[in-house]
Design a protein around this motif. Structure first.
Motif, PDB file in Angstrom:
ATOM      1  N   VAL A 214      37.561  12.967 -16.799  1.00  0.00           N
ATOM      2  CA  VAL A 214      38.726  12.619 -15.651  1.00  0.00           C
ATOM      3  C   VAL A 214      38.388  11.128 -15.130  1.00  0.00           C
ATOM      4  N   ILE A 215      37.273  10.931 -14.882  1.00  0.00           N
ATOM      5  CA  ILE A 215      36.730   9.714 -14.433  1.00  0.00           C
ATOM      6  C   ILE A 215      37.264   8.418 -15.390  1.00  0.00           C
ATOM      7  N   GLY A 216      36.860   9.021 -16.676  1.00  0.00           N
ATOM      8  CA  GLY A 216      37.455   7.866 -17.876  1.00  0.00           C
ATOM      9  C   GLY A 216      38.857   7.787 -17.829  1.00  0.00           C
ATOM     10  N   MET A 217      39.661   8.912 -17.662  1.00  0.00           N
ATOM     11  CA  MET A 217      41.036   8.731 -17.578  1.00  0.00           C
ATOM     12  C   MET A 217      41.595   7.771 -16.342  1.00  0.00           C
ATOM     13  N   ALA A 218      41.044   8.093 -15.298  1.00  0.00           N
ATOM     14  CA  ALA A 218      41.247   7.170 -14.091  1.00  0.00           C
ATOM     15  C   ALA A 218      41.220   5.850 -14.434  1.00  0.00           C
ATOM     16  N   ILE A 219      39.997   5.492 -14.973  1.00  0.00           N
ATOM     17  CA  ILE A 219      39.564   3.997 -15.187  1.00  0.00           C
ATOM     18  C   ILE A 219      40.656   3.706 -16.335  1.00  0.00           C
TER      19      ILE A 219
END
Length: 524
Positions: A214-219
């Motif tokens: 999810v953090i990767g998706m946000a970035i």
């Protein structure tokens, strides 16, 4: 466990062997250059193409390392290097330090599983997807080796979650479904750790993986948005169709049903008409699942069966976001599932020679059928490419004859097409020929004719002929439309005399009577 991106000397030697094997398995693709559907547009498109889909790695590569995406050989060689190194990371997770015959067979099964055929048929995707596979696999390695550090530990976030999230962001910037490949590898690594009796909570590990993703998706979303602003584009209608969460409000059963159908398609249904491929792939998945559960500790079988089933369904979960079924090329993680299942099944029956031989035999059969599907697709692509090249040359020669001689920019030839022209002398016979002898998987463009896809797309046909060197062809819309329609109706179809006729300032070419989605007849 070593989670460095860099390989040891021993791993480097192994990667070299794997790369050589990859080149052998892909010898035809490396030594031939057959353009595919959409290449005719992409070879002259802006570097910003794909930015409107959120795939920001394409523009980044376009302005730095590889401006022209439609090229042969070299791009696939680079993909092969990244693919081999990524497999080394998988071997680390399974604690496989010595390469064996079984390891080479599993790598071959992984490399030849036909979802790669569907994906790599798009030349522009080869380099970004190679980088994405590398990043997704390393992110999984980093997550699985994060240790038991607490959520409040700075080490956990700075050395575990953050680097993996950045790698996931790059992977999703290349191709969004690679995030599911990351989850598959993490879960398979956790199952392997359990088999080795290591203390691990699969639930906790998967929560960490989801948070990281999810953090990767946000970035990736932020970077993608910045690239779109720089390119002056917004999300395309095509890209938005993969994110339709409103489907859950109108028909919540539809996304769940789509996941189930995609699960069946990637392991069986899309291959059942191509020899024994569907039966082999399905048997490999089901028997590997059975072996993994059968030889698990009796008190853990139900829980282990749940996680193993979840592993096989992960590649299809993008349908929960899209709200409907997806094309075959999005299921890249399906090849990873099969690879991991082979390793899990082979290791769980360590002292059971018969079952190990069964798993090895399944892996070998998977390689054979993977090679068969790829070979059939290559034969189809070869035949259709020659057909299209000959047809383009014949049409151009007739245009030049009627135009009173060839020309370059000083004498452009304006053209308009009606209908389509599939493989063979007649549309129906051509489709029947391909379907019988050279079938292809649904939703792929492999072996598709530029004169037949989309029912005969004028822009596609002219762009393809431009790519072949007939650069003096230009599209025109014959006016008045009613007169053009009447002229087309009265004309015979190609190659009959009169199928190419002057109309106004250009020429009209009738390939066939109008048809609705005719290429559907030529599919698998």
């Amino acid at each position: 466990m070593n989670y460095s991106m860099f390989l040891t000397r021993k791993e480097g030697h192994t990667a070299g062997i794997l790369f050589a094997l990859f080149c052998l398995l892909n010898a035809y693709q490396l030594t031939n250059f057959n353009v595919s559907i959409d290449d005719e547009f992409l070879y002259q498109s802006s570097v910003c193409h794909f930015a409107d889909l959120g795939r920001w790695m394409h523009p980044l590569l376009g302005v730095t390392l590889w401006p022209q995406p439609i090229t042969p050989t070299a791009r696939l060689l680079i993909f092969g290097v990244l693919f081999a190194v990524s497999f080394i990371y998988v071997l680390r997770l399974f604690r496989i330090e010595r390469i064996s015959g079984f390891t080479l067979v599993v790598f071959s099964a992984y490399a030849t599983y036909p979802v790669w055929l569907a994906q790599l048929a798009f030349s522009a995707n080869v380099l970004p997807v190679g980088i994405g596979v590398f990043c997704a696999t390393w992110a999984a390695l980093r997550t699985a080796t994060a240790g038991d550090a607490g959520w409040r530990s700075r080490t956990f976030w700075l050395r575990g979650v953050l680097p993996a999230a950045l790698a996931c962001a790059v992977a999703q910037g290349a191709y969004q479904s690679l995030g599911l490949m990351y989850l598959v590898i993490v879960l398979a690594a956790g199952l392997a750790m359990q088999q080795r009796a290591e203390t691990i909570s699969l639930g906790r590990l998967m929560v960490i993986a989801v948070v990281t993703l999810v953090i990767g998706m946000a970035i990736s979303s932020v970077v993608g948005r910045l690239v779109m602003i720089g390119c002056g584009v917004g999300f395309s209608a095509y890209g938005q169709q993969f994110f339709r969460l409103e489907t859950w409000l109108h028909n919540p059963w539809r996304p769940i049903q789509a996941v189930y159908k995609d699960w069946g398609a990637m392991y069986y249904r899309d291959w059942r008409h191509i020899g024994m491929a569907g039966v082999t792939f399905c048997a490999a998945v089901l028997i590997s699942l059975f072996v993994c559960v059968r030889f698990s500790p009796s008190g853990q079988r139900v829980k282990r069966a749940f996680w193993l089933l979840a592993l096989t369904f992960l590649p299809a979960l993008l349908a929960l976001v899209s709200g409907d079924r997806l094309p075959l090329r999005t299921f890249l993680a399906a090849a990873t599932v099969l690879c991991c299942l082979f390793f899990l099944a082979h290791s769980v029956c360590l002292s059971l020679t018969l079952y190990r031989r069964v798993v090895a035999a399944l892996a070998i059969l998977t390689v054979v059928q993977g090679l068969y599907v790829n070979s059939v697709a290559q034969a189809r692509g070869w035949a259709v490419a020659r057909h299209d090249q000959a047809l383009a040359a014949a049409i151009y020669a007739e245009l030049v004859r009627q135009n009173g001689g060839g020309g370059a920019a000083q004498h452009p030839i304006k053209v308009n097409f009606s209908g389509m022209r599939a493989f063979g002398a007649e549309v129906a016979d051509g489709c029947a020929f391909l379907k019988r002898y050279y079938p292809t998987a649904p939703s792929t463009t492999t072996g598709a004719s530029f004169f037949a896809w989309d029912g005969g797309h004028i822009g596609r046909i002219v762009s393809y002929m431009n790519l072949l060197g007939y650069t003096d062809l230009q599209i025109f819309i014959p006016q008045p439309l009613e007169a053009a329609h009447a002229a087309y109706t009265a004309m015979p179809s190609w190659p009959a005399p009169g199928s190419v006729a002057r109309f106004g300032e250009g020429f009209i070419i009738k390939l066939s009577p109008p048809m609705n989605n005719p290429f559907a007849m030529c599919g698998g």
